[in-house]
Design a protein around this motif. Structure first.
Motif, PDB file in Angstrom:
ATOM      1  N   ALA A   1      88.460 -58.152 -90.692  1.00  0.00           N
ATOM      2  CA  ALA A   1      89.891 -57.880 -90.480  1.00  0.00           C
ATOM      3  C   ALA A   1      90.697 -58.371 -91.685  1.00  0.00           C
ATOM      4  N   ALA A   2      90.335 -59.551 -92.197  1.00  0.00           N
ATOM      5  CA  ALA A   2      91.063 -60.112 -93.346  1.00  0.00           C
ATOM      6  C   ALA A   2      90.909 -59.204 -94.567  1.00  0.00           C
TER       7      ALA A   2
ATOM      8  N   ARG B   1      79.114 -52.520 -81.844  1.00  0.00           N
ATOM      9  CA  ARG B   1      79.462 -51.305 -82.600  1.00  0.00           C
ATOM     10  C   ARG B   1      80.900 -50.886 -82.255  1.00  0.00           C
ATOM     11  N   LEU B   2      81.200 -50.943 -80.962  1.00  0.00           N
ATOM     12  CA  LEU B   2      82.522 -50.504 -80.501  1.00  0.00           C
ATOM     13  C   LEU B   2      83.633 -51.330 -81.172  1.00  0.00           C
ATOM     14  N   THR B   3      83.464 -52.656 -81.213  1.00  0.00           N
ATOM     15  CA  THR B   3      84.529 -53.492 -81.796  1.00  0.00           C
ATOM     16  C   THR B   3      84.664 -53.218 -83.303  1.00  0.00           C
ATOM     17  N   ILE B   4      83.531 -52.965 -83.950  1.00  0.00           N
ATOM     18  CA  ILE B   4      83.589 -52.674 -85.395  1.00  0.00           C
ATOM     19  C   ILE B   4      84.278 -51.323 -85.639  1.00  0.00           C
TER      20      ILE B   4
ATOM     21  N   GLU C   1      88.695 -48.075 -87.503  1.00  0.00           N
ATOM     22  CA  GLU C   1      89.440 -46.821 -87.327  1.00  0.00           C
ATOM     23  C   GLU C   1      90.895 -47.013 -86.935  1.00  0.00           C
ATOM     24  N   VAL C   2      91.169 -48.000 -86.056  1.00  0.00           N
ATOM     25  CA  VAL C   2      92.564 -48.127 -85.618  1.00  0.00           C
ATOM     26  C   VAL C   2      93.151 -49.531 -85.840  1.00  0.00           C
ATOM     27  N   GLY C   3      92.372 -50.428 -86.455  1.00  0.00           N
ATOM     28  CA  GLY C   3      92.924 -51.720 -86.860  1.00  0.00           C
ATOM     29  C   GLY C   3      93.291 -52.662 -85.720  1.00  0.00           C
ATOM     30  N   VAL C   4      92.438 -52.722 -84.688  1.00  0.00           N
ATOM     31  CA  VAL C   4      92.661 -53.691 -83.609  1.00  0.00           C
ATOM     32  C   VAL C   4      91.430 -54.609 -83.552  1.00  0.00           C
ATOM     33  N   VAL C   5      91.670 -55.933 -83.581  1.00  0.00           N
ATOM     34  CA  VAL C   5      90.547 -56.879 -83.533  1.00  0.00           C
ATOM     35  C   VAL C   5      90.248 -57.273 -82.087  1.00  0.00           C
ATOM     36  N   LEU C   6      89.017 -57.050 -81.670  1.00  0.00           N
ATOM     37  CA  LEU C   6      88.525 -57.473 -80.358  1.00  0.00           C
ATOM     38  C   LEU C   6      87.214 -58.213 -80.604  1.00  0.00           C
TER      39      LEU C   6
END
Ligand SMILES: Cc1ncc(COP(=O)(O)O)c(C=O)c1O
Length: 367
Positions: free
Chosen positions: A2-3, A313-316, A321-326
């Motif tokens: 993310a960073a 995979r989903l979180t990556i 693709e949409v810039g949300v960190v989970l």
């Protein structure tokens, strides 16, 4: 990751971190400033300044109607140091400590640091992702020395029921073991009346912190409550390992319990509840399953199996693709690793709305 994306100029919404987006109340910052101006910046006693230990004891009285002697309260550098001290005192080589899977990742490492072994017990929605008495009985071996759980839990935001914890405590007592309950999120409970495990007896070791409810993560301040018989040993360890918790943070900590500060923290708690009440139904609408509505902390543990067979995979993909960190379930233990993600709502409602819109877009293109 993310960073790195942020460095490239991407706008990222952080729902990964376990840290309030609020900072210490102004009254607490003022108390810290005053402590510095007054030169209260030297070592304190290893167990903490008397004023803070007394203020914490008074807090147990006013919040839970519990009389806890200040002498049983040891002030530490966050819940982390409290957990470390508890494990240093109670865990010997090859000792098994039972804990739920999923749970806070550092817990198994605190046990391993003293050459003990964490027994991660798979726990699902039926047990609110907590331990049950049946599990404790079933997994207890001759090498088991105790249990460690957090209520409300990280990563699930779910609390253990009072009667179940009562049964567990009785079982552990019968077996001569220890019970450690991490109540770091206890100040952030939204539905049932909160209770402290200390109500179940003076032999329970309770961990707490100024990081979450009091929004003071970087100040490094927490505490543990221990049975009378353990105080001297814990004090000796605290003295040798840390000397003391930050004196400035301790003086500021006293101000956390003033009516002015509590009013601010209660308002922020109400804001966390508003966020929870928005994000849980929104996640369900997106196709996540939230089998137990979280009743505390600022996390939702969401089952993503209807949307993907690989939470990692989903979180990556969502981040890229949409810039949300989970956070994928993997961090919290193997049993729910592929199927669950942790969603932190320690961010503004505005960010949560935007994140949901982005996730909607993501799943629309991945249907
Ligand atoms: C369950 C739990 N315990 C302990 C900690 C450590 O907190 P601190 O050392 O900041 O008090 C955390 C932090 O996220 C946590 O979630």
């Amino acid at each position: 990751m993310a960073a790195e994306l942020e460095q490239q100029g991407r706008h990222i919404i952080h729902m990964g971190i376990g840290e309030p987006d609020f900072t210490a109340a102004p009254s607490v910052v003022e108390a810290a400033t005053r402590a510095m101006a007054d030169g209260k910046m030297q070592y304190t006693s290893a167990t903490g300044i008397p004023a803070l230990r007394e203020a914490i004891a008074a807090h147990y009285q006013s919040m839970y109607g519990l009389r806890i002697a200040p002498s049983r309260i040891v002030v530490t550098a966050g819940a982390s140091a409290a957990l470390l001290l508890a494990c240093a005192t109670l865990v010997e080589r090859d000792a098994e400590v039972l804990m739920p899977d999923p749970s806070y990742p550092c817990n198994r490492h605190f046990v391993a640091a003293f050459e003990g072994r964490a027994t991660m017990i798979p726990s699902g929605p039926e047990q609110r992702f907590q331990l049950s008495d049946e599990m404790v009985r079933g997994y207890w071996t001759s090498a088991t020395r105790g249990i460690l759980l957090a209520s409300p839990s990280n990563p699930t935001g779910t609390s253990i029921a009072h009667d179940e914890l009562g049964k567990i405590v009785a079982t552990v007592r019968e077996k001569g073991g220890f019970t450690i309950v991490d109540e770091i999120y206890q100040g952030l409970t939204y539905d049932a009346t909160p209770f402290s495990a200390l109500s179940l007896g003076d032999d329970i070791i309770v961990i707490n912190s100024f990081s979450k409810y009091f929004n003071m993560t970087g100040w490094r301040l927490g505490w543990l409550v221990v049975p009378d018989g353990l105080v001297a040993q814990i004090e000796k360890l605290a003295q040798n390992l840390f000397i003391c918790a930050s004196s400035i943070a301790q003086h500021a900590g006293v101000a956390c319990f003033s009516p002015v500060s509590i009013a601010i923290y209660e308002e922020r708690k109400a804001e966390f509840k508003r966020r929870r009440d928005y994000i849980v139904p929104a996640l369900r609408e997106l196709g996540f399953k939230v089998p137990v509505t979280p009743d505390g902390a600022f996390y939702v543990y969401a089952d993503c199996s209807a949307l993907s067979d690989d939470a990692d995979r989903l979180t990556i993909d969502i981040l890229n693709e949409v810039g949300v960190v989970l956070v994928p379930g993997l961090d919290f233990g193997p049993s729910t690793a592929r199927q669950y993600i942790r969603v932190s709502y320690a961010t503004s409602l505005e960010n949560l709305h935007e994140a949901v819109a982005r996730l909607k877009k993501f799943f629309a293109t991945h249907a």
